[in-house]
Design an enzyme around this catalytic site. Structure first.
Site, mmCIF file in Angstrom:
data_model
loop_
_atom_site.group_PDB
_atom_site.id
_atom_site.type_symbol
_atom_site.label_atom_id
_atom_site.label_comp_id
_atom_site.label_asym_id
_atom_site.label_seq_id
_atom_site.Cartn_x
_atom_site.Cartn_y
_atom_site.Cartn_z
ATOM 1 N N LYS A 124 56.634 144.744 80.206
ATOM 2 C CA LYS A 124 56.072 143.462 80.634
ATOM 3 C C LYS A 124 57.071 142.329 80.434
ATOM 4 C CE LYS A 124 52.167 144.924 82.164
ATOM 5 N NZ LYS A 124 51.938 144.909 83.624
ATOM 6 N N SER A 160 37.903 147.087 82.088
ATOM 7 C CA SER A 160 38.037 147.954 83.262
ATOM 8 C C SER A 160 38.068 149.411 82.823
ATOM 9 C CB SER A 160 39.333 147.626 84.011
ATOM 10 O OG SER A 160 40.452 147.998 83.225
ATOM 11 N N SER A 199 57.745 147.855 85.702
ATOM 12 C CA SER A 199 58.575 146.701 86.030
ATOM 13 C C SER A 199 59.533 146.960 87.188
ATOM 14 C CB SER A 199 59.344 146.206 84.791
ATOM 15 O OG SER A 199 59.985 147.271 84.129
#
Length: 392
Positions: free
Chosen positions: A281, A313, A238
């Site tokens: 997040k 992924s 962040s």
């Protein structure tokens, strides 16, 4: 410091990125030093039909080997000169910097492709320890299949910069990191130095993308997370965005767009997404709103976030339960289909375009609608209800 790519679940992530210096290497199937004017571009007529991208000029500086192999230019001429109907996403003449691209199957790569297809010039930042293998894979054509755009041309990357976004400036880097062999051969990879290098090379950018995160203790429950692990997650996932925008804003043209990738664990409980990553997040989304105000008022820059659903992924596979999350989404989301990275990339192209000129401070969900659900409809308690199911 091991970093896990922040794609799919946006969890542990590819650490801040990588770039190269100035030795020009004609790599793989890309034409290095190609003319930026290139062929004419087809407009991106919709989020589901992205046409041509800009010429791919790569300057690799981490290797002194020169590859003279050249193939057909990535850009294909438009098959027609007729005006495109609808509202086109046209990013011709725009330059994008995407931080956090280290392979070809994450959201960062998909965003780069969509922006390129809409006409933007692409610069990427790659985590320093991953830089060599990423550049080598590009040179050897291992990503060529993934570089194909909807019109058949290949995405081109003008330059790759080394970047480790947990360090703002060189003075912040510990001696053991400076002397680490994984960082040898690379320089100017702190956020400040990377921004300065981009300014020196190109002068300005129009689009900034933060596609990186790292949670060293992501597999630990929050109650078992150490202070250092928690703060490391916030720093890499962040604050790195705050720092990136702070240092790149002086380079950004008024009317530009910045965006990051978040995950619904910011507001919902996702067991297994630990180590402070859910907090990181949540901080990222809160910062998005504050940054939208500050960057908008001072610089006319829009700031948004994409809350993406699970993606299969490499980074997410390393976390361990990505297949379970995808199966859960397929069973419970309003749209019963597996999310593709291209869908996130296309949303990013829209948010970066003039079509989203009044959107800022927003978190846009791209998750087949899973965020709207209050319960898991695959629960046995709903077995007697006639819940519609997509049979296709």
């Amino acid at each position: 410091m091991a970093a896990t790519a922040a794609c799919s679940l946006q969890m542990a992530a590819v650490k801040p990125c990588i770039s190269s210096s100035h030795r020009g290497v004609k790599a793989g199937v890309a034409v290095v030093g190609g003319n930026s004017k290139g062929a004419s571009w087809t407009k991106l007529s919709s989020a589901s039909h992205i046409s041509s991208g800009q010429p791919f000029l790569r300057s690799f500086t981490s290797s002194s080997v020169k590859f003279d192999k050249v193939v057909t230019r990535a850009m294909a001429e438009s098959s027609t000169n007729k005006p495109i109907s609808g509202l086109p996403i046209d990013l011709k003449g725009k330059r994008a910097f995407i931080a956090g691209v280290a392979d070809d199957n994450g959201y960062g790569w998909a965003i780069a492709k969509s922006l390129a297809a809409a006409g933007a010039e692409i610069l990427v930042g790659t985590w320093v320890p991953a830089l060599n293998i990423f550049e080598t894979s590009l040179r050897r054509g291992k990503f060529d299949e993934s570089r194909v755009l909807p019109d058949g041309s290949l995405m081109e990357i003008t330059k790759i910069y080394p970047l480790d976004a947990i360090y703002d400036k060189l003075e912040d880097v510990p001696e053991d990191v400076k002397s680490n062999k994984r960082y040898s051969g690379s320089s100017k990879w702190t956020v400040q130095e990377c921004a300065e290098s981009v300014k020196q090379d190109f002068g300005s950018v129009d689009i900034l993308v933060h596609s990186l995160a790292n949670g060293p203790e992501v597999s630990k429950p929050l109650l078992e997370t150490s202070r250092n692990g928690y703060l490391a997650a916030l720093s890499a996932s962040s604050y790195s965005y705050v720092s990136l925008l702070k240092h790149f804003i002086p380079l950004m043209n008024p009317g530009g767009s910045s965006l990051s990738l978040t995950y619904i664990a910011s507001e919902r409980i996702i067991p297994g997404y630990g180590g402070g990553m859910s907090s990181a997040k949540a901080a990222l989304e809160s910062d998005t709103r504050v940054l939208a105000f500050e960057a908008g008022r001072k610089h006319r820059i829009r700031v948004n976030a994409i809350s993406a659903g699970p993606l299969r992924s490499r980074a997410a596979k390393a976390i361990g339960f990505i297949d379970t999350m995808i199966e859960y989404s397929l069973a419970n989301a309003p749209l019963q289909k597996e999310l593709s990275a291209d869908e996130v990339g296309n949303t990013a192209a829209f948010l970066a375009s003039p079509l989203a000129s009044a959107i800022t401070g927003a978190v846009i969900y791209v998750d087949n609608g899973l965020n709207a659900m209050g319960v898991g409809v695959d629960s046995p308690i709903f077995k007697d209800l006639d819940i519609p199911t997509d049979k296709h």
